[in-house]
Scaffold this motif. Structure first.
Motif, PDB file in Angstrom:
ATOM      1  N   LEU A   1       0.828  -1.207   0.000  1.00  0.00           N
ATOM      2  CA  LEU A   1       0.000   0.000   0.000  1.00  0.00           C
ATOM      3  C   LEU A   1       0.860   1.255   0.000  1.00  0.00           C
ATOM      4  N   SER A   2       1.869   1.248   0.870  1.00  0.00           N
ATOM      5  CA  SER A   2       2.749   2.424   0.934  1.00  0.00           C
ATOM      6  C   SER A   2       3.466   2.610  -0.394  1.00  0.00           C
ATOM      7  N   ASN A   3       3.904   1.510  -1.001  1.00  0.00           N
ATOM      8  CA  ASN A   3       4.521   1.603  -2.326  1.00  0.00           C
ATOM      9  C   ASN A   3       3.565   2.293  -3.285  1.00  0.00           C
ATOM     10  N   TYR A   4       2.313   1.857  -3.214  1.00  0.00           N
ATOM     11  CA  TYR A   4       1.324   2.413  -4.133  1.00  0.00           C
ATOM     12  C   TYR A   4       1.131   3.911  -3.892  1.00  0.00           C
TER      13      TYR A   4
ATOM     14  N   LYS B   1       0.819   5.299 -11.098  1.00  0.00           N
ATOM     15  CA  LYS B   1      -0.233   4.519 -10.431  1.00  0.00           C
ATOM     16  C   LYS B   1      -0.704   3.389 -11.349  1.00  0.00           C
ATOM     17  N   ASP B   2       0.222   2.733 -12.024  1.00  0.00           N
ATOM     18  CA  ASP B   2      -0.150   1.669 -12.956  1.00  0.00           C
ATOM     19  C   ASP B   2      -0.549   0.395 -12.206  1.00  0.00           C
ATOM     20  N   ASN B   3      -0.982  -0.609 -12.966  1.00  0.00           N
ATOM     21  CA  ASN B   3      -1.479  -1.868 -12.400  1.00  0.00           C
ATOM     22  C   ASN B   3      -0.533  -2.536 -11.419  1.00  0.00           C
ATOM     23  N   ASN B   4       0.766  -2.375 -11.655  1.00  0.00           N
ATOM     24  CA  ASN B   4       1.731  -3.067 -10.816  1.00  0.00           C
ATOM     25  C   ASN B   4       2.481  -2.121  -9.884  1.00  0.00           C
ATOM     26  N   ALA B   5       1.956  -0.910  -9.716  1.00  0.00           N
ATOM     27  CA  ALA B   5       2.641   0.091  -8.895  1.00  0.00           C
ATOM     28  C   ALA B   5       2.917  -0.367  -7.451  1.00  0.00           C
ATOM     29  N   PRO B   6       2.023  -1.135  -6.821  1.00  0.00           N
ATOM     30  CA  PRO B   6       2.310  -1.524  -5.433  1.00  0.00           C
ATOM     31  C   PRO B   6       3.366  -2.622  -5.309  1.00  0.00           C
ATOM     32  N   TYR B   7       3.649  -3.303  -6.428  1.00  0.00           N
ATOM     33  CA  TYR B   7       4.409  -4.540  -6.319  1.00  0.00           C
ATOM     34  C   TYR B   7       5.862  -4.308  -6.704  1.00  0.00           C
ATOM     35  N   PRO B   8       6.775  -4.686  -5.816  1.00  0.00           N
ATOM     36  CA  PRO B   8       8.181  -4.327  -6.012  1.00  0.00           C
ATOM     37  C   PRO B   8       8.800  -4.971  -7.247  1.00  0.00           C
ATOM     38  N   GLU B   9       9.760  -4.272  -7.825  1.00  0.00           N
ATOM     39  CA  GLU B   9      10.537  -4.813  -8.935  1.00  0.00           C
ATOM     40  C   GLU B   9      11.256  -6.071  -8.459  1.00  0.00           C
ATOM     41  N   ASN B  10      11.231  -7.077  -9.295  1.00  0.00           N
ATOM     42  CA  ASN B  10      11.945  -8.303  -8.952  1.00  0.00           C
ATOM     43  C   ASN B  10      12.584  -8.868 -10.220  1.00  0.00           C
TER      44      ASN B  10
ATOM     45  N   ASP C   1      14.780  18.261  -7.235  1.00  0.00           N
ATOM     46  CA  ASP C   1      13.657  18.740  -8.040  1.00  0.00           C
ATOM     47  C   ASP C   1      13.260  17.707  -9.091  1.00  0.00           C
ATOM     48  N   ILE C   2      12.604  16.685  -8.620  1.00  0.00           N
ATOM     49  CA  ILE C   2      12.019  15.693  -9.520  1.00  0.00           C
ATOM     50  C   ILE C   2      10.551  15.561  -9.135  1.00  0.00           C
ATOM     51  N   THR C   3       9.753  14.923  -9.970  1.00  0.00           N
ATOM     52  CA  THR C   3       8.342  14.741  -9.632  1.00  0.00           C
ATOM     53  C   THR C   3       8.198  13.572  -8.654  1.00  0.00           C
ATOM     54  N   PHE C   4       7.625  13.871  -7.494  1.00  0.00           N
ATOM     55  CA  PHE C   4       7.492  12.797  -6.491  1.00  0.00           C
ATOM     56  C   PHE C   4       6.376  13.139  -5.496  1.00  0.00           C
ATOM     57  N   PHE C   5       5.829  12.100  -4.873  1.00  0.00           N
ATOM     58  CA  PHE C   5       4.921  12.318  -3.745  1.00  0.00           C
ATOM     59  C   PHE C   5       5.772  12.641  -2.532  1.00  0.00           C
ATOM     60  N   VAL C   6       5.416  13.697  -1.822  1.00  0.00           N
ATOM     61  CA  VAL C   6       6.203  14.092  -0.660  1.00  0.00           C
ATOM     62  C   VAL C   6       6.298  12.932   0.323  1.00  0.00           C
ATOM     63  N   SER C   7       5.203  12.194   0.484  1.00  0.00           N
ATOM     64  CA  SER C   7       5.233  10.977   1.298  1.00  0.00           C
ATOM     65  C   SER C   7       4.006  10.160   0.938  1.00  0.00           C
ATOM     66  N   SER C   8       3.953   8.946   1.433  1.00  0.00           N
ATOM     67  CA  SER C   8       2.765   8.151   1.154  1.00  0.00           C
ATOM     68  C   SER C   8       1.548   8.789   1.810  1.00  0.00           C
TER      69      SER C   8
END
Lengths: 641, 168, 376
Positions: A70-73, A79-88, B115-122
């Motif tokens: 969730l935090s990854n997401y 915010k793509d389909n695999n955004a929450p799932y870590p690169e492996n 300065d890149i595009t990012f969420f400040v935090s979850s």
């Protein structure tokens, strides 16, 4: 009661190898997605011992692991389909973010799934414990009866070796396993039928306010097609997520929804709360994912679970053409490509990875089957998106991703000339097409120079009024759409990556073109501004009869090991058993010769129930001693009710 | 420290006018300090001071809301240097995302590695004001409850920013 | 005087009223502590408090079902139903008070006190008043919604002891009634909140129609709170509230088979600094009257009362209203979170928070169509 400590014990590679050598496994299952999980659950429930190999780590079985997804997401800029799932790199997965427009004649190997064209396919799957059900949307439709005989009825595609009636009892089992929320009286259309007095486990989810606005505008619209009149009606979809249990289910015994999977005490997995995020992850585990089934299998004590083990080769015994063992590569960490190798075996082998990975593994093992059809007939649903702004705030961006749609173009005589299609009304607005709502903020602030009250009102008008139709267009079997492998494309562990050769036929394009016309009628009736546009620069772009379109993949990979009536016309029989190797089953949507206009998961789950029934019958011929175990098993089954 | 407190106060006031959300709503996101810090980290304290003092002078000479908003547009949003930063503050509040500044700005006023595009935090993702504006939850968090989606949205301006003439 | 605490049906009604008030009284402290935690931090503490909070809502519903089964209805809108914090709990533990406060070691100690197991050994078979301490000063216990018991003045060491007394009363009174060919369970089943409108990860609600289902419901409350037979885990593998909280104190999860006080599961850290500095037991008068914080706190209290009124209607036959009450609870949670994140204008070292001061003169409109448990 809360399943507060529902989790799965893992074993080591050495244990799996040793127990294999001692002949302790009735079945070796590759993959812990929905197919593998159901197979494991059904077989262990009958007292059989299974080994499940999963290519990915199993961290998500703890709550902190799930929370990390969730935090990854949340923090992932994409915010793509695999955004929450870590690169492996050791078990990579396709991501839509790696897709770009193909240059004719050139292969694009940027992403895990190598794109050979001519069209780029942005469909994905998820290689984690629980498989793609972690990111699936969980709309869960039955196929229409006519879909099973599309060739004999309409002269296109391939017929199934079985009918809707044959699958009907298994649909029912699948709907129970997944925990489907729907009302029978809203779903029995165009030939879909149910056993007498059947009700879904839970009541249907309420349609969104947006659905109601759309229905007011387009219900009753009529379309003349192949001499038939199709009348539009917005209908709710069956959902694979928890709703309100129907007390009439199971002859009045009701249904107990399955809660969250977690090693610790966490209160989740209740009713859908409308997080509007089914894809790519349901934050409260109200949505079904295969870990729920996997935990049930684990609780029998007869499932050994080995994560971080990537099946690398299916090895055949030349004497009788049976499968001798499956080789796997086990890695310690996703950070390093170091691995140890081993082989596992059982009385039989079940490949349950998915349509792409099953074909990839077979081809990488040098097993194209005697029909040569492994990897061929790759199908997906091709989506045409259309998007517009309603004249009123419709509360878009609320509710589960999609609560209603249109089924009236899924059937009928026109299927002999153009692809059938279903239509989804997207509660998440233009997200899929334009990256809304973030792109809207950029547009309003940077483009429209709005701030303060103007901006706030602008956001309302621009976002809450959004409407997106996703037209899910059928694709029929075509041998030139296929998965292949090539030693020049390998992943970090040295396993060959899938290469996809993909095109959209004129039959599908005709369906897409008609979708576009229907869409224009809908927007007109709704008094909505049509904002759809299809740039030639888009990777899914094509021109058909002078009009521009693009398509998006539906993540419904199927057809790569189709079932049929003989070893000549198919890879597996109606029980998903390999014609060539009697102790090998290839399960999942790869077995489907036609996918119609239904999302594939319910049908593939039903097929697994049919298959496991066959396996259990077969294994009883081996005279396996089920002994006392079957007693405890019955009790456990009762307990699960 | 004193200066910092004063700066944050002005940052909140400026943010309120730019976003049309009042101080309670802005504080309610829990993101004030994180956003202020992000801004300082990326564009530098000097520019932040410059921005906030420009805001203060616009405010001081404004005798009514129209004049104030006009001043904001001309002196800040319409300024070559301050404009992109102010628009970034708006987008930050609405989405929780810091957007990389335009290349022309980066060439002229310095490129920060941050300065890149990012969420400040979850957490910042979940606190985007855009969701409040449309009475929706950020997708993937704060689910509003079973069936809530079948009712019309309750869109209102109860927590809107209000111009207050002549503070002090 | 005999050994029973409950000797007539009025005693039982009052005890159940107190039970509902008791279950509700834990909600403001749990809710405030939960949302005082910075988002995305203290995952373990968050999940533990949330899990307990969700179950308290279930417990309130179960107690209401028992009272409804006896033909009486709870009144969540009665003056004094929501305690004035800090408060003693309505079952009368004398040695600690409960506050609305941020998540802290002290708060955690209070939570452990709330959920503490009985001192009585389980099934001791003793005949004296179980876990009961005679008390004389009822005023202190703020049983404003509940008239003091006529029969005697008692207070209990633990919530479990309190429920034991209720169960004993039910058994006694039902036996008396049965002897006369009657039953005390004369309530209409239509007042029972069923799983159709209530279910969550917090467990299933039990429809109460007779002695067995009543005891089942009350046992569930006891088991989830202090533990089944004072065990850490119940037979379904669910961990009791007391031990859930103790894990936070010990920084380690329990697993099946562990001894109390000696968890062997995964270890974790609790960060008491990642918490908003909520003013302890905030009151409206602490906030400057013209401030946005004041307005918002007042609005929260109106909304909270509206929520209680809605739940009250649901407990009085309109259970479909619970669906909407959940959605209201979700909104209240957001609202509380905003209060907790706002500094008090004239005292910026401390933050505001929901005050849970009800204004009984104003009965808000409740027209929503749609179990609060999911909302937190």
């Amino acid at each position: 009661m809360t399943h507060s400590t529902r989790t799965i014990k893992q074993i080591t590679p050495d244990q799996a190898i040793e127990k294999s050598a001692n002949g302790e496994y009735h079945a070796v299952i590759i993959g812990s997605g929905i197919s593998g999980a159901i197979a494991a659950k059904q077989l262990t429930a009958k007292g059989l011992n299974v080994l499940v190999l999963e290519a990915a780590p199993a961290k998500d079985l703890t709550y902190s692991g799930f929370k990390q997804y969730l935090s990854n997401y949340y923090s992932n800029a994409s915010k793509d389909n695999n955004a929450p799932y870590p690169e492996n790199p050791n078990a990579p997965m396709p991501r839509s973010t790696t897709i770009s427009k193909l240059i004719p004649g050139q292969t694009d190997a940027k992403g895990y799934m190598v794109q050979n064209g001519p069209l780029a396919l942005d469909s994905t799957y998820t290689r984690v414990t629980g498989g793609t059900t972690m990111h699936w949307e969980a709309k869960i439709l039955r196929m229409l009866p006519e879909d099973f005989s599309i060739k004999s009825t309409y002269g296109v595609g391939l017929d199934w070796p079985i009918s809707y009636d044959d699958l009907m009892p298994y649909y029912r089992m699948a709907e129970r396993e997944i925990g489907v929320s729907a009302n029978v009286e809203e779903q029995g259309f165009y030939g879909i039928k149910y056993e007498q007095d059947y009700v879904y486990p839970m009541y249907g989810l309420p349609p969104s306010y947006l659905d109601q606005v759309v229905a007011k505008g387009i219900d009753g619209a009529e379309f003349e097609l192949s001499g038939e009149t199709l009348t539009v009606k917005v209908r709710p979809f069956p959902q694979g997520r928890n709703g309100i249990p129907n007390p009439n289910y199971n002859d009045g015994n009701g249904f107990k929804p399955v809660g969250a999977v977690s090693a610790h005490q966490v209160e989740q997995g209740g009713r859908c709360q409308g997080n509007n995020n089914c894809v790519p992850i349901c934050p409260v585990q109200a949505k079904y994912d295969a870990r729920k089934t996997l935990v049930d299998a684990a609780q029998t004590g007869r499932m050994d679970f080995l994560p971080q083990a990537v099946a690398s080769k299916v090895v055949v015994n030349p004497a009788d053409n049976s499968i001798e063992h499956i080789q796997f590569k086990h890695y310690k960490t996703t950070q390093s490509p170091e691995y140890t190798e081993g082989k596992v075996s059982g009385k039989l082998f079940i490949l349950a990875t998915n349509a792409i990975e099953n074909a990839r593994l077979m081809l990488a093992s040098g097993l194209p089957s005697s029909s040569g059809l492994v990897g061929k007939n790759l199908m997906d649903h091709t989506y045409l998106l259309t998007w517009g702004l309603l004249p009123e705030a419709a509360g878009t961006m609320r509710g589960t991703k999609c609560t209603s749609g249109i089924a009236d173009f899924r059937h009928g005589k026109s299927r002999s000339k153009q692809a059938a299609f279903g239509v989804d009304i997207h509660n998440d607005g233009w997200g899929w097409a334009t990256g809304s709502p973030f792109s809207d903020i950029e547009y309003l602030v940077d483009g429209q120079n709005k701030f303060g009250r103007d901006l706030r009102q602008g956001v309302i008008n621009r976002v809450s009024n959004q409407l997106l139709f996703a037209f899910m267009v059928e694709q029929v079997a075509d041998e030139s759409n296929r998965v292949t492998v090539d030693p020049q494309y390998k992943d970090a562990l040295g396993n060959m990556r899938p290469i996809v050769n993909y095109n959209v036929s004129d039959y599908s394009k005709a369906g897409i073109a008609f979708s576009s016309q229907a869409s224009k009628v809908f927007y007109q009736r709704l008094g909505a501004e049509d904002h759809s546009n299809y740039s030639p620069l888009d990777y899914g772009y094509f021109n058909y009869q002078g009009e521009d379109y693009y398509f998006r993949g539906g993540n419904h990979f199927s057809g790569t090991h189709i079932m049929g009536t003989s070893a000549e016309n198919s890879v597996v029989n109606e029980n998903q058993q390999s014609w060539d190797h009697a102790n090998l089953y290839l399960i999942g949507s790869g077995s489907m010769p036609t996918i119609g206009t239904s999302n594939t998961t319910l049908t593939l789950a039903a097929l697994v129930f049919k298959t496991t029934e066959d396996i259990i019958n077969k294994l009883s011929h081996y005279r396996i001693d089920l002994g006392n175990e079957s007693n405890t098993n019955t009790a456990k089954e009762a307990c699960h009710e | 420290m004193e200066q910092q407190t004063q700066n944050i106060k002005h940052f909140i006031e400026l943010s309120g006018a730019l976003t049309d959300f009042n101080e309670f709503a802005l504080n309610g996101t829990g993101q004030v300090a994180a956003y202020y810090q992000t801004l300082v980290d990326i564009v530098g304290q000097q520019l932040v001071d410059n921005l906030l003092s420009t805001y203060c002078s616009v405010y001081e000479i404004s005798i009514n809301e129209q004049m104030f908003l006009d001043g904001l547009r001309k002196q800040i949003l319409g300024d070559l240097k301050l404009g992109p930063v102010a628009r970034n503050i708006i987008k930050l509040w609405y989405t929780g995302t810091w957007y990389q500044l335009p290349n022309t700005w980066r060439q002229a006023y310095g490129k920060s590695d941050n300065d890149i595009t990012f969420f400040v935090s979850s957490a910042s993702y979940m606190e985007g004001l855009l969701w409040h504006a449309i009475d929706a939850n950020p997708s993937g968090a704060k689910g509003p409850g079973y069936g809530s989606w079948s009712q019309p949205p309750n869109i209102n301006f109860d927590n809107a920013w209000q111009f207050k003439a002549n503070y002090q | 005087m005999n050994n029973r605490i409950i000797n007539n049906i009025d005693d039982l009604y009052q005890m159940l009223d107190a039970a509902i008030q008791l279950e509700h009284a834990t909600i403001p402290p749990y809710l405030t502590a939960l949302y005082s935690i910075h988002p995305e931090t203290n995952i373990e503490a968050t999940q533990v408090i949330r899990a307990v909070l969700v179950e308290e809502m279930l417990h309130m519903t179960l107690s209401a079902n028992v009272l409804n089964a006896l033909g009486k209805h709870p009144d969540l809108t009665a003056e004094g139903f929501v305690p004035d914090f800090p408060t003693y709990l309505p079952d009368g533990e004398k040695d600690f008070q409960v506050s609305i406060d941020k998540f802290s070691p002290d708060t955690l100690d209070t939570f452990l006190n709330i959920e503490r197991p009985s001192k009585q050994p389980p099934d001791c078979g003793c005949t004296e008043l179980k876990g009961c301490i005679v008390r004389s000063n009822h005023q202190k216990f703020q049983l404003k919604a509940v008239k003091p018991l006529k029969s005697a003045t008692y207070s209990f060491y633990s919530i479990g002891d309190f429920y034991d007394a209720i169960i004993e009363g039910i058994e006694y009174l039902e036996e008396q009634a049965q002897q006369q060919g009657k039953t005390i369970f004369i309530g209409d089943v239509k007042f029972q909140v069923s799983n159709k409108y209530y279910y969550s990860g917090g467990g299933n609600v039990i429809v109460v129609t007779d002695k067995d289902s009543a005891i089942q419901a009350l046992d569930l409350i006891k088991d989830q709170g202090e533990g089944h037979c004072q065990q850490i885990f119940d037979p379904q593998g669910e961990i009791a509230h007391y031990y859930r909280f103790e894990q936070l104190k010990l920084g380690q999860f329990y697993q099946l088979g562990d001894e109390p006080g000696k968890p062997t599961g995964e270890k974790f850290a609790v960060d008491y600094k990642a918490v908003y500095p909520v003013k302890q037991n905030p009151k409206m008068k602490d906030f400057p009257q013209e401030s946005l914080l004041y307005q918002a706190a007042q609005k929260f209290n109106y909304s909270y009362f509206g929520f209680l009124a809605l739940v009250n209607q649901a407990f009085r036959g309109q259970q479909d209203l619970l669906l909407g009450a959940v959605c209201d609870m979700f909104r209240l949670k957001e609202h509380a979170t905003q209060l907790i994140r706002n500094p008090i204008p004239n005292d910026p070292s401390q933050n505001g928070g929901p005050t849970f001061e009800m204004f009984y003169a104003l009965q808000p409109q409740t027209e929503h169509k749609t179990t609060e448990a999911e909302a937190v």
